[in-house]
Design a protein around this motif. Structure first.
Motif, PDB file in Angstrom:
ATOM      1  N   GLY A 503       0.674  -1.174   0.226  1.00  0.00           N
ATOM      2  CA  GLY A 503      -0.041  -0.007  -0.162  1.00  0.00           C
ATOM      3  C   GLY A 503       0.646   0.930  -0.214  1.00  0.00           C
ATOM      4  N   ILE A 504       0.101   1.807  -0.296  1.00  0.00           N
ATOM      5  CA  ILE A 504       0.912   3.643  -0.401  1.00  0.00           C
ATOM      6  C   ILE A 504      -0.012   4.385   0.636  1.00  0.00           C
ATOM      7  N   ALA A 505       0.940   5.570   0.567  1.00  0.00           N
ATOM      8  CA  ALA A 505      -0.036   6.292   1.566  1.00  0.00           C
ATOM      9  C   ALA A 505       0.787   7.668   1.496  1.00  0.00           C
ATOM     10  N   THR A 506       0.308   8.645   1.079  1.00  0.00           N
ATOM     11  CA  THR A 506       1.037   9.796   0.274  1.00  0.00           C
ATOM     12  C   THR A 506       0.061  10.940   1.084  1.00  0.00           C
ATOM     13  N   GLY A 507       1.218  12.377   0.369  1.00  0.00           N
ATOM     14  CA  GLY A 507       0.379  13.852   0.374  1.00  0.00           C
ATOM     15  C   GLY A 507      -0.131  13.643  -0.606  1.00  0.00           C
ATOM     16  N   ARG A 508       0.518  13.596  -1.918  1.00  0.00           N
ATOM     17  CA  ARG A 508       0.212  13.829  -3.283  1.00  0.00           C
ATOM     18  C   ARG A 508      -1.512  13.528  -3.633  1.00  0.00           C
ATOM     19  N   ASN A 509      -1.769  14.158  -4.914  1.00  0.00           N
ATOM     20  CA  ASN A 509      -2.916  13.936  -4.861  1.00  0.00           C
ATOM     21  C   ASN A 509      -3.011  12.125  -5.728  1.00  0.00           C
ATOM     22  N   PHE A 510      -4.794  12.173  -6.298  1.00  0.00           N
ATOM     23  CA  PHE A 510      -4.208  10.607  -7.322  1.00  0.00           C
ATOM     24  C   PHE A 510      -3.527  11.063  -8.382  1.00  0.00           C
ATOM     25  N   THR A 511      -3.658  11.870  -9.473  1.00  0.00           N
ATOM     26  CA  THR A 511      -3.543  11.999 -10.801  1.00  0.00           C
ATOM     27  C   THR A 511      -1.557  12.577 -10.673  1.00  0.00           C
ATOM     28  N   SER A 512      -1.395  12.808  -9.493  1.00  0.00           N
ATOM     29  CA  SER A 512       0.159  12.918  -9.432  1.00  0.00           C
ATOM     30  C   SER A 512       1.087  12.207  -9.056  1.00  0.00           C
ATOM     31  N   THR A 513      -0.049  11.234  -8.065  1.00  0.00           N
ATOM     32  CA  THR A 513       0.686   9.653  -7.796  1.00  0.00           C
ATOM     33  C   THR A 513       0.918   9.235  -8.671  1.00  0.00           C
ATOM     34  N   PRO A 525      -0.400   0.370  -6.576  1.00  0.00           N
ATOM     35  CA  PRO A 525      -0.678  -0.862  -4.974  1.00  0.00           C
ATOM     36  C   PRO A 525      -2.124  -1.434  -4.969  1.00  0.00           C
ATOM     37  N   ASP A 526      -1.987  -2.248  -3.672  1.00  0.00           N
ATOM     38  CA  ASP A 526      -3.435  -2.935  -3.294  1.00  0.00           C
ATOM     39  C   ASP A 526      -4.369  -1.628  -2.284  1.00  0.00           C
ATOM     40  N   LEU A 527      -3.726  -0.665  -1.479  1.00  0.00           N
ATOM     41  CA  LEU A 527      -4.633   0.762  -1.502  1.00  0.00           C
ATOM     42  C   LEU A 527      -3.568   1.476  -1.689  1.00  0.00           C
ATOM     43  N   GLY A 533      -4.540  11.331   3.553  1.00  0.00           N
ATOM     44  CA  GLY A 533      -5.616  10.609   3.830  1.00  0.00           C
ATOM     45  C   GLY A 533      -6.809  11.183   3.037  1.00  0.00           C
ATOM     46  N   SER A 534      -7.216  12.183   2.694  1.00  0.00           N
ATOM     47  CA  SER A 534      -8.414  12.512   2.495  1.00  0.00           C
ATOM     48  C   SER A 534      -9.438  11.469   1.636  1.00  0.00           C
ATOM     49  N   GLN A 535      -8.649  11.011   1.397  1.00  0.00           N
ATOM     50  CA  GLN A 535      -9.780   9.818  -0.206  1.00  0.00           C
ATOM     51  C   GLN A 535      -8.669   8.400   0.197  1.00  0.00           C
ATOM     52  N   ILE A 536      -8.866   6.926   0.101  1.00  0.00           N
ATOM     53  CA  ILE A 536      -9.195   5.709  -0.061  1.00  0.00           C
ATOM     54  C   ILE A 536      -9.226   5.381  -1.066  1.00  0.00           C
ATOM     55  N   PHE A 537      -8.249   4.441  -2.005  1.00  0.00           N
ATOM     56  CA  PHE A 537      -8.391   3.624  -3.231  1.00  0.00           C
ATOM     57  C   PHE A 537      -7.640   2.167  -2.829  1.00  0.00           C
ATOM     58  N   TYR A 538      -8.788   1.535  -3.274  1.00  0.00           N
ATOM     59  CA  TYR A 538      -8.714  -0.019  -3.597  1.00  0.00           C
ATOM     60  C   TYR A 538      -8.021  -0.383  -4.996  1.00  0.00           C
TER      61      TYR A 538
END
Length: 719
Positions: A503-513, A525-527, A533-538
């Motif tokens: 899993g990845i937890a980042t301060g970046r936004n989804f597109t930047s990530t 990643p799986d997570l 921490g304002s968005q979660i994707f699986y």
């Protein structure tokens, strides 16, 4: 324990020694009135037909220096109320000021307990700052209302200690006061309801806080067990404690001035003894009984109580009070009602000379026992005496006047009788437990009705490609920074197969990530937790968790926060691509820095709730109070049924701090940002020597997530 339809209430009171029988009140500064209050509240709530279950969560203590009772995981108070003791740092008994590093772990164990119960509480009620810290996190994660009671407030204590001549440095070193005050501010900001004991507490004490919102505060005075506390009857037999008192006294039939408290400097016992010792007429008129906790050998006690007791003995000797003052070494909780009755029978008086008194439960107990009172003009005593009309208020620092007031009270027999009668009537009218619970449930019911009732997620077998083991990493300067280390990391993860999820937890936004993942050839990643921490994707399709979005919008006023932040200097708005519905982001001028405390005060005074995160000494993010990387990973674990102990989190900056603590396995890479330097004090967090992905590999080895031989081979290939 059966749970018919009815309220499930969780009370949290962490420090001190809490049990349902023979409370050791006065044993130390942490085992005082709050301990008794939460026990009696739990019992009284469980007696009400609206309530089906009450759990009082506290710290489990296994220590040969304390009774074995405190090591029992469960203690039943009644058929519907129980004490649940949870691990919180070292097993030995610790004073509350050193519990802070372990509260995250306590919160995680509390979450596990609620999961085992299989039912969400209707409300969580935290008591004192440390419980507020835990309650805030539980309430945020579960989406249920938080009720908070401060009991003793840090800002008031800080103010009083400064006035008493204690230096700021000494206060901070002894009491961790800044951490306590910040926890109180956060609890006040998140609480749906704050329960205070007196209006003075609301108007003057809570008013010192930035998050002072009186519209969310209600005054509900504590109750008293009126079956235990009552006047002496005509046929009342001499109790055992009478012998322990009389053995000190030359003329035990004199009226008794009774002082009952723990040996704490704030209780101001020394001034009382000066008032008595310097007033010859008072000494002639009455005896003084000082019941200040329990002791065997003063020299073996902690510094605070030891200092107080030594001062008491020196003052007794200075004024030669032998034969006029009793200071027994031991008493049981069962002796307390008898002490009040002994003083009442002697036509004596009860005195509470404390420098500060948030409420003053002993005053109500005395009133219910038919014993008039003299008390400090601070806090609760003002309202208790207004209701009961059974005594006088004094300046606790004026020893001469204190002695005069005591003498006047003991010299007017008709007024004494009137005060005794008034106190008895007032205690029954204003301070019964059934009355307290009725008002409490009425106010809590309003809070519950306003809250959207969440569902407890069913525990699922994880659909992620893991065997209940997940590695979660930050991206910038943790995963990225060393391509060879990164290749070795993913080679090891690939060889581990489905054993370890990623899993990845980042301060970046989804597109930047996604752009960075592609640039560094990092697998999807799986997570994926983005936006601090304002968005979660699986994975593998990176579907967003909409329930998380709904959950974190609690008290989030984005436009109002944007407007308020316009007044803050040295900030530059990040590009629109970095802004999210639940995230506001700024660049910080590194040359001028930023005052985070000032920003927090500014927002709180506007009744704006936000989680303020400063990272890499360059970025400032404002999120909803329920949103953070730490909350997001716990939400993920709770939803997928993954034990926190099976989650390894690796980070490098301030935005990672919350997800590194608690029962989660935390690690910091060698090239970490200075904001994490203080985490060296937390022995549960591993600091790797290797930088970037090499530090992640080192953490995998340290925690046994991956075979040691693989990591050694990877290091050898790098040499």
């Amino acid at each position: 324990m059966k749970h018919p339809d009815g309220l499930y209430i969780v009370l949290i009171s962490i420090h001190g020694l809490i049990r349902g029988h023979e409370l050791e009140l006065g044993r130390d500064a942490d085992t005082g009135g709050q301990t008794k209050y939460v026990i009696e509240l739990a019992r009284a709530l469980a007696e009400n037909p609206q309530v089906s279950r009450v759990d009082l969560l506290t710290r489990r203590v296994i220590d040969p220096k304390v009774d074995r009772d405190y090591g029992e995981s469960i203690e039943h108070l009644s058929s519907r109320a129980q004490i649940i003791r949870l691990s919180c740092g070292p097993r030995r008994y610790l004073r509350k000021e050193v519990l802070w590093p372990y509260l995250g772990s306590f919160a995680d164990y509390a979450l596990q307990h609620i999961r085992r119960v299989g039912r969400l509480p209707d409300v969580i009620h935290s008591h004192y700052a440390d419980a507020g810290y835990v309650g805030l996190r539980l309430s945020g994660l579960l989406g249920i209302p938080l009720v908070h009671t401060g009991h003793s407030l840090g800002r008031v204590k800080h103010q009083r200690l400064l006035e008493g001549g204690t230096s700021k440095e000494s206060i901070e070193a002894r009491y961790n006061i800044s951490q306590r005050i910040e926890a109180e501010e956060q609890a006040l900001g998140a609480a749906a309801l704050v329960v205070a004991s007196t209006q003075q507490e609301v108007d003057e004490q809570y008013a010192l806080y930035d998050n002072y919102q009186p519209k969310r505060m209600v005054v509900i005075p504590p109750g008293t067990d009126l079956e235990r506390f009552h006047p002496p009857s005509r046929f009342w037999r001499n109790p055992p404690i009478e012998g322990q008192i009389n053995r000190f006294l030359s003329y035990p039939r004199k009226p008794m001035i009774l002082a009952l408290s723990r040996p704490d400097a704030r209780k101001n016992i020394a001034t009382l003894i000066r008032a008595y010792g310097e007033n010859p007429a008072l000494r002639q008129k009455a005896n003084l009984a000082v019941v200040a906790g329990n002791r065997d050998d003063i020299s073996t006690m902690e510094k605070g109580p030891r200092t107080v007791l030594k001062e008491i003995l020196l003052l007794i000797d200075r004024y030669d009070l032998y034969g006029s003052i009793a200071y027994p070494k031991h008493h049981d909780i069962s002796d307390v009602p008898d002490l009040y009755r002994l003083a009442a029978r002697s036509k004596g008086i009860f005195i509470n000379p404390a420098l500060t008194e948030p409420f003053g439960l002993t005053l109500i107990e005395a009133a219910a026992s038919g014993l008039p009172v003299i008390a400090t003009h601070d806090g609760g005593p003002q309202e208790i005496l207004e209701h009961c009309k059974n005594g006088n208020l004094i300046d606790p620092l004026d020893a001469d006047r204190m002695g005069e007031v005591l003498l006047e009270a003991l010299s007017d027999r008709s007024r004494w009788q009137r005060w005794a009668k008034n106190g008895l009537k007032g205690a029954h009218q204003h301070y019964s437990w059934p009355g307290h619970v009725t008002k409490y449930l009425r106010e809590v019911g309003k809070v519950i009705r306003k809250a959207k009732k969440p569902r407890l997620q069913a525990k699922k077998k994880s659909r992620l490609p893991v065997s209940e083991k997940v590695l979660v990493c930050d991206i910038d300067n943790t995963l990225t920074g060393d391509r060879e280390g990164l290749r070795n990391l993913f080679k090891n993860l690939k060889e581990a197969g489905t054993e370890i999820g990623f899993g990845i937890a980042t301060g970046r936004n989804f597109t930047s990530t996604l752009k960075v993942l592609k640039e560094w050839e990092i697998p999807l990643p799986d997570l994926l937790i983005t936006g601090v921490g304002s968005q979660i994707f699986y994975g593998p399709n990176l579907v967003e968790d909409q329930s998380w979005q709904q959950h974190i919008r609690y008290r989030w006023k984005r436009e109002a926060i944007l407007e308020a932040m316009g007044d803050v200097p040295h900030l530059r708005f990040q590009p629109r691509s970095e802004q999210l519905p639940c995230k506001i982001s700024y660049y910080v001028d590194p040359k001028k820095g930023i005052d985070l405390a000032a920003i927090a005060r500014h927002l709180r005074r506007l009744d704006l709730s936000a989680n303020i995160i400063y990272s890499h000494q360059a970025y400032l993010d404002l999120l909803p109070v329920r949103a953070s990387k730490g909350s997001a990973v716990r939400f993920f674990c709770d939803k997928w049924g993954i034990p926190l102990e099976h989650l390894l989190v690796v980070g490098d900056s301030g935005s990672d701090e919350e997800m590194l603590s608690g029962n989660i396995l935390g690690a910091v890479v060698g090239n970490y940002s200075p904001e994490l330097e203080h985490l060296h004090e937390d022995p549960s967090i591993y600091f790797a020597k290797g930088h970037h992905a090499w530090g992640i590999l080192e953490a995998l080895e340290h925690y046994g997530f991956i075979e040691q031989e693989r990591v050694v081979a990877a290091k050898e290939r790098a040499i």
